[in-house]
Write a protein that holds these residues in place. Structure first.
Motif, PDB file in Angstrom:
ATOM      1  N   MET A   1       0.829  -1.195   0.000  1.00 30.38           N
ATOM      2  CA  MET A   1       0.000   0.000   0.000  1.00 30.38           C
ATOM      3  C   MET A   1       0.871   1.255   0.000  1.00 30.38           C
ATOM      4  O   MET A   1       1.884   1.300   0.710  1.00 30.38           O
ATOM      5  CB  MET A   1      -0.846  -0.017   1.271  1.00 30.38           C
ATOM      6  N   GLU A   2       0.492   2.238  -0.783  1.00 25.00           N
ATOM      7  CA  GLU A   2       1.279   3.469  -0.821  1.00 25.00           C
ATOM      8  C   GLU A   2       0.861   4.393   0.319  1.00 25.00           C
ATOM      9  O   GLU A   2      -0.318   4.722   0.472  1.00 25.00           O
ATOM     10  CB  GLU A   2       1.047   4.194  -2.154  1.00 25.00           C
ATOM     11  N   VAL A   3       1.818   4.758   1.149  1.00 25.10           N
ATOM     12  CA  VAL A   3       1.538   5.770   2.171  1.00 25.10           C
ATOM     13  C   VAL A   3       2.591   6.880   2.049  1.00 25.10           C
ATOM     14  O   VAL A   3       3.728   6.610   1.677  1.00 25.10           O
ATOM     15  CB  VAL A   3       1.555   5.199   3.615  1.00 25.10           C
ATOM     16  N   SER A   4       2.194   8.104   2.325  1.00 29.59           N
ATOM     17  CA  SER A   4       3.148   9.224   2.265  1.00 29.59           C
ATOM     18  C   SER A   4       3.488   9.623   3.696  1.00 29.59           C
ATOM     19  O   SER A   4       2.699  10.286   4.367  1.00 29.59           O
ATOM     20  CB  SER A   4       2.522  10.412   1.532  1.00 29.59           C
ATOM     21  N   MET A   5       4.645   9.189   4.143  1.00 30.00           N
ATOM     22  CA  MET A   5       5.037   9.447   5.534  1.00 30.00           C
ATOM     23  C   MET A   5       5.722  10.820   5.653  1.00 30.00           C
ATOM     24  O   MET A   5       6.586  11.160   4.845  1.00 30.00           O
ATOM     25  CB  MET A   5       6.012   8.365   6.023  1.00 30.00           C
ATOM     26  N   LYS A   6       5.339  11.575   6.648  1.00 27.18           N
ATOM     27  CA  LYS A   6       5.958  12.889   6.920  1.00 27.18           C
ATOM     28  C   LYS A   6       6.329  12.918   8.401  1.00 27.18           C
ATOM     29  O   LYS A   6       5.490  12.613   9.253  1.00 27.18           O
ATOM     30  CB  LYS A   6       4.968  14.035   6.658  1.00 27.18           C
ATOM     31  N   TYR A   7       7.556  13.266   8.680  1.00 22.88           N
ATOM     32  CA  TYR A   7       7.995  13.253  10.078  1.00 22.88           C
ATOM     33  C   TYR A   7       8.481  14.648  10.485  1.00 22.88           C
ATOM     34  O   TYR A   7       9.341  15.229   9.834  1.00 22.88           O
ATOM     35  CB  TYR A   7       9.127  12.235  10.257  1.00 22.88           C
ATOM     36  N   ILE A   8       7.921  15.165  11.559  1.00 24.54           N
ATOM     37  CA  ILE A   8       8.347  16.497  12.032  1.00 24.54           C
ATOM     38  C   ILE A   8       8.748  16.394  13.501  1.00 24.54           C
ATOM     39  O   ILE A   8       7.973  15.920  14.330  1.00 24.54           O
ATOM     40  CB  ILE A   8       7.218  17.545  11.878  1.00 24.54           C
ATOM     41  N   ASP A   9       9.978  16.806  13.787  1.00 25.28           N
ATOM     42  CA  ASP A   9      10.453  16.806  15.177  1.00 25.28           C
ATOM     43  C   ASP A   9      10.901  18.228  15.533  1.00 25.28           C
ATOM     44  O   ASP A   9      12.045  18.601  15.292  1.00 25.28           O
ATOM     45  CB  ASP A   9      11.624  15.821  15.314  1.00 25.28           C
TER      46      ASP A   9
END
Ligand code: ADP
Ligand code: FBP
Ligand code: MG
Length: 544
Positions: free
Chosen positions: A430-438
């Motif tokens: 499955m295509e997921v668009s992961m975005k990570y903000i720290d």
């Protein structure tokens, strides 16, 4: 029974401005009088003699009235007791303590003067509780009310004061330094004000700097602390020796729970050596985990900054297919920043905090909820406090890692969740668009916002008034909005955490719509961190 009133009867009329602490244990008994129903009074203490409606209250002279109407069925007496908080005071161990008039009172005072000279009496107190159940006995604690006293225990002209900042950064540190300096100089006329550099270790290993109003004039516009800070380096004897050597009378320590633990020891050591030295602390931490006080300074600003990161995550996930944004926020043992920032943004689908354990895989777990968000909304914003889910990422408990101050080093739950979510969906093609903000340091390395600036001003001024009043080993802070002096020893006995029975947590859950992921809520056979594929019961569960 409509006009039942609660009257606290007292044999002796308490003296004017007497502290509630002095009353001791009292019984509250119902009293009925129809005429009173027209009088609009609430849960305050009123001195019947002082009332304007004397006629109506004639029969109540020399009695104290506690509150207005109460439900008719409640007729049994309620026991209410008051205990004074044991805030240490120089007079407890110095017998020859001279007092001086407050500089406001001196005719030649050039310093700032409040227009109405409203001094605080030692009998004025702040009670720890404003919400109570009328049927439950109440044991109330009364803290000395913060503010200037008419008589002070130092001659301001001879006072030498030292200010230090310790522990992690926090918006508002510079404002507190500025306002301590300004209050010392302009409200008391203190000239010798020193800044100790780089935290506790600076007492004995660094040159101190002089602080004056010119030097601190614009520092409240800056993030960080002009004095610098550090973790570790607390050496009790070396610090007290340095205080003695430099002839310091007042020590102002700005820091969190660790700092206040150290400050409590400093105050105790000064008492043991019978030094005419007061140690005051101004509680600091963006984590908001200091008990008793309403909140710690810098917390509001941190929440405001954290909300910006959440907004960015939401924008990102809204623009990509199956967008999943993870925002990791500070909060070692308490999830207040994550909770308040999530609640304020209203765009968060899931908020994980240290106080709530969560199951990741299996029925009722986090992954199932991620799937639900993606199928219903095509996106998800997840906020996680750094101290959450440490059971998944914690270091080997046999070799616990600590920082220089003795705080446990945390595993990185943000990256762990990122990888766990991504790999779970990848396995399913499955295509997921992961975005990570720290935004970790970005929420605390900023200048304080307007409300924190005002708050820091009040804290700093209250601390100076408390030190001049002779209190030591105390922390200052608002209790239900009124500033009070609190023994440091009380502050360090517990850490404030999000109360899951409180309605604020319910509001958050209502806002995100997240289920209860805690292990107790997950059916047997699906518990534990690594049971992704155990006992699958449907194709949906098999990917979770
Ligand atoms: N139990 C303690 N006793 C004495 N000093 C302490 C104690 N815990 C921490 N300190 C000192 O207080 C300072 C700040 O502590 P730290 O935990 O890093 O930050 P915070 O005060 O913000 O919690 C450090 O210099 C540390 O050595
Ligand atoms: O990276 P550092 O400087 O050790 O700071 C990290 C810690 O500082 C904090 O912001 C505040 O902690 P303190 O109140 O103990 O300073 C925590 O939320 C965080 O875990
Ligand atoms: Mg701390």
């Amino acid at each position: 029974m409509e006009n039942v009133h609660w009257i606290r009867q007292s044999k002796e009329a308490p003296p004017e401005r007497s502290s509630m602490a002095a009353f001791g244990s009292v019984a509250v008994v119902p009293f009925q009088h129809k005429k009173l129903s027209s009088v609009n009074y609430s849960c305050r203490y009123f001195y019947a003699n002082g009332w304007k409606k004397k006629k109506k209250l004639r029969f109540q002279r020399k009695r104290w009235i506690v509150s207005s109407t109460c439900p008719p069925e409640e007729t049994s007496p309620i026991s209410v007791s008051f205990t004074s908080a044991p805030v240490p005071h120089l007079s407890h161990f110095l017998t020859d303590l001279d007092t001086f008039p407050h500089p406001f009172l001196l005719q030649d005072a050039t310093s700032y003067r409040p227009l109405n000279l409203n001094f605080i009496s030692e009998q004025d107190g702040v009670i720890n509780k404003v919400v109570w159940n009328k049927q439950e006995p109440q044991n109330l604690v009364v803290y000395p009310r913060a503010g200037p006293r008419e008589r002070i225990v130092f001659d301001p002209k001879s006072v030498k004061a030292a200010i230090v900042t310790c522990g992690g950064l926090c918006p508002g540190l510079n404002t507190v330094i500025r306002e301590l300096t300004e209050c010392l100089r302009y409200q008391y006329g203190v000239v010798d004000i020193f800044g100790v550099l780089q935290g506790y270790r600076g007492f004995y290993s660094k040159e101190w700097i002089r602080l004056d109003p010119e030097r601190v004039d614009a520092i409240h516009k800056l993030g960080g602390t002009i004095l610098g800070s550090s973790r570790g380096g607390f050496d009790l004897n070396k610090i007290v020796d340095a205080i003695v050597q430099r002839g310091i009378h007042q020590v102002y320590v700005i820091g969190g729970d660790g700092t206040i633990r150290g400050a409590a020891q400093l105050s105790e050591e000064c008492r043991r050596r019978k030094l005419r030295v007061t140690v005051a602390s101004i509680p600091k931490t963006i984590d908001n985990d200091i008990p008793i006080i309403d909140k710690s300074f810098g917390f509001d600003t941190a929440v405001q900054e954290a909300s910006k990161a959440i907004d960015a995550a939401h924008t990102e996930v809204s623009c990509f297919p199956n967008g999943i944004g993870i925002v990791k926020l500070m909060g070692r043992n308490s999830g207040f920043i994550a909770l308040y920032a999530s609640l304020s943004s209203r765009e968060v689908d899931c908020c994980l905090i240290p106080e709530v354990p969560f199951v990741i895989h299996g029925r009722g777990g986090l992954m199932e909820y991620v799937a639900k968000c993606l199928s219903e909304r095509g996106k998800m914003v997840l906020v996680v406090a750094e101290g959450a889910g440490q059971e998944y990422v914690g270091n080997d408990p046999s070799v616990e890692q600590l920082d220089a101050s003795g705080n446990k080093k945390l595993g990185d739950i943000g990256h762990f969740l990122y990888e766990e979510i991504e790999s779970t969906w990848k396995k399913q093609g499955m295509e997921v668009s992961m975005k990570y903000i720290d935004p970790t340091y970005m929420i605390r390395a900023v200048a304080s916002n307007a409300s924190d600036n005002i708050y820091c001003t009040l804290l700093a001024h209250s601390a100076v008034h408390g030190a001049f009043a002779g209190y030591t080993g105390f922390t200052v802070g608002p209790i239900h909005g009124r500033h009070a002096y609190i023994p440091m020893t009380e502050i360090v006995t517990a850490q404030k955490q999000v109360d899951l029975r409180d309605r604020m947590w319910s509001r958050l859950v209502n806002s995100t719509g997240q289920p209860d992921f805690s292990p107790r809520n997950i059916p047997k056979g699906f518990q534990g961190p690594c049971n992704i594929y155990s006992s699958p019961q449907s194709s949906q569960e098999s990917i979770l």
